[in-house]
Motif scaffolding. Structure first.
Motif, short mmCIF file in Angstrom:
data_model
loop_
_atom_site.label_atom_id
_atom_site.label_comp_id
_atom_site.label_asym_id
_atom_site.label_seq_id
_atom_site.Cartn_x
_atom_site.Cartn_y
_atom_site.Cartn_z
N ASP A 144 0.83 -1.21 0.00
CA ASP A 144 0.00 0.00 0.00
C ASP A 144 0.87 1.26 0.00
OD1 ASP A 144 -2.41 -1.37 -0.03
OD2 ASP A 144 -2.60 -1.39 2.17
N ARG A 145 1.90 1.26 0.82
CA ARG A 145 2.78 2.43 0.88
C ARG A 145 3.50 2.65 -0.44
NH1 ARG A 145 3.66 0.48 6.24
NH2 ARG A 145 5.53 -0.68 5.60
N VAL A 147 2.46 1.71 -3.46
CA VAL A 147 1.49 2.18 -4.46
C VAL A 147 1.25 3.67 -4.28
CG1 VAL A 147 -0.92 2.05 -5.19
CG2 VAL A 147 0.37 -0.06 -4.78
N THR A 148 1.08 4.11 -3.04
CA THR A 148 0.86 5.53 -2.76
C THR A 148 2.07 6.36 -3.18
OG1 THR A 148 -0.60 5.02 -0.90
CG2 THR A 148 0.39 7.22 -0.95
N ARG A 149 3.24 5.87 -2.88
CA ARG A 149 4.45 6.65 -3.16
C ARG A 149 4.77 6.74 -4.65
NH1 ARG A 149 10.59 5.68 -0.70
NH2 ARG A 149 11.55 7.47 -1.80
N SER A 151 2.77 5.88 -7.45
CA SER A 151 1.73 6.11 -8.47
C SER A 151 1.84 7.53 -9.01
CB SER A 151 0.34 5.90 -7.86
OG SER A 151 0.11 4.53 -7.58
N LYS A 153 -0.10 10.44 -11.01
CA LYS A 153 -1.48 10.82 -11.33
C LYS A 153 -1.57 11.89 -12.40
CE LYS A 153 -3.11 9.65 -6.67
NZ LYS A 153 -1.82 9.09 -6.23
N ARG A 182 0.50 2.27 -13.30
CA ARG A 182 0.51 3.00 -12.03
C ARG A 182 1.60 4.06 -11.98
NH1 ARG A 182 -3.30 2.39 -7.62
NH2 ARG A 182 -4.29 0.36 -7.87
#
Length: 264
Positions: A144-145, A147-149, A151, A153, A182
């Motif tokens: 999760d960390r 993916v957040t870091r 990705s 956008k 991603r």
């Protein structure tokens, strides 16, 4: 008397000797190996897959893999270990699965996850099956960390081809495809008519090359030909150890892909 005493010692010694094998977890799936070595003490892992001790197939460091017994996944090898649980692939031959059942072995068969969410669900399934749910939660929190870091956008999405091996490129609906998108890439496989993972030669892409070609570090005819036919196209290295599996491999794979994307 002496002869009888010797015979008695031999008999008692035979009775005291435990059977070979017994208990623990046996994995015949290299992607499961990568999870087990992160969440279980070594004493609970009876054997891992021989693939994890092969540099071209492993997803864990070889020095770690070589600390464990490995099997080729044959029914005879696995049954002889008398494990508490066998974790294998859904591609395990039916005859092998039937042999496990006849031997009374508890088995868990796992498929290939096609997304980050599916991979995380599989990590949870493995961790719950071996009684280590907290370990599964730790791995999924790391994912999760990451993916957040990593990705991306906003900004452009340059086209990229990721070669798994030789001329075999990853297509859509795969875990690798999701990780590529991603971090801000557009998988160019569809541009060349490749909807799923399949063969894509250098000659096919030479007239419309992607913004970057990504491949493992292993030398091959395909890599050499792409370098010769696409001299102006950036070619980045994506280590083979990051290609084979999801789970705990996802964070470093996302980081590597994001690094390649940032370098364009």
């Amino acid at each position: 008397m002496r002869r009888g005493a010797i015979l008695l010692v031999l008999l008692l010694g035979g009775c005291a000797s435990p059977p070979s094998g017994g208990g623990g977890i046996v994995s015949t799936n290299p992607c499961v190996d990568a999870v087990l070595v992160r969440i279980l003490p070594a004493s609970r892992i009876a054997a891992i897959s021989h693939y994890s001790q092969d540099p071209s197939a492993t997803s864990i460091p070889l020095d770690v893999a070589r600390r464990f017994r490995a099997t080729a996944g044959t029914a005879e090898e696995v049954i002889a270990l008398h494990p508490d649980l066998v974790i294998a692939s859904t591609y395990t031959p039916p005859a092998t699965q039937a042999a496990y059942a006849r031997a009374g072995l508890k088995t868990l068969l796992l498929g290939i996850p096609d997304s980050i969410a599916e991979s995380q669900a599989q990590v949870t399934q493995i961790a719950d099956a071996v009684g280590a749910p907290a370990g599964g939660m730790r791995i999924n929190a790391e994912i999760d960390r990451a993916v957040t870091r990593w990705s991306r956008k906003t900004g452009p999405s340059p086209s990229a081809l990721l070669y798994i091996s030789g001329d075999l490129a990853t297509g859509g609906s795969t875990l690798l495809n999701e990780m590529m998108t991603r971090v801000g890439f557009r998988n160019a496989a569809a541009t060349y008519g490749l909807s799923h993972t399949g063969t894509l030669s250098a000659e096919t892409i030479v007239t419309r090359p992607p913004a970057v070609v990504i491949a493992s570090e292993r030398a091959s005819r395909g890599i050499a030909l792409r370098h010769r036919l696409l001299p102006r196209t950036p070619q980045a290295v994506f280590p083979r150890v990051l290609i084979n599996c999801g789970g705990p491999t996802i964070p470093p794979a996302l980081e590597r892909l994001a690094f390649i994307r940032a370098g364009l």
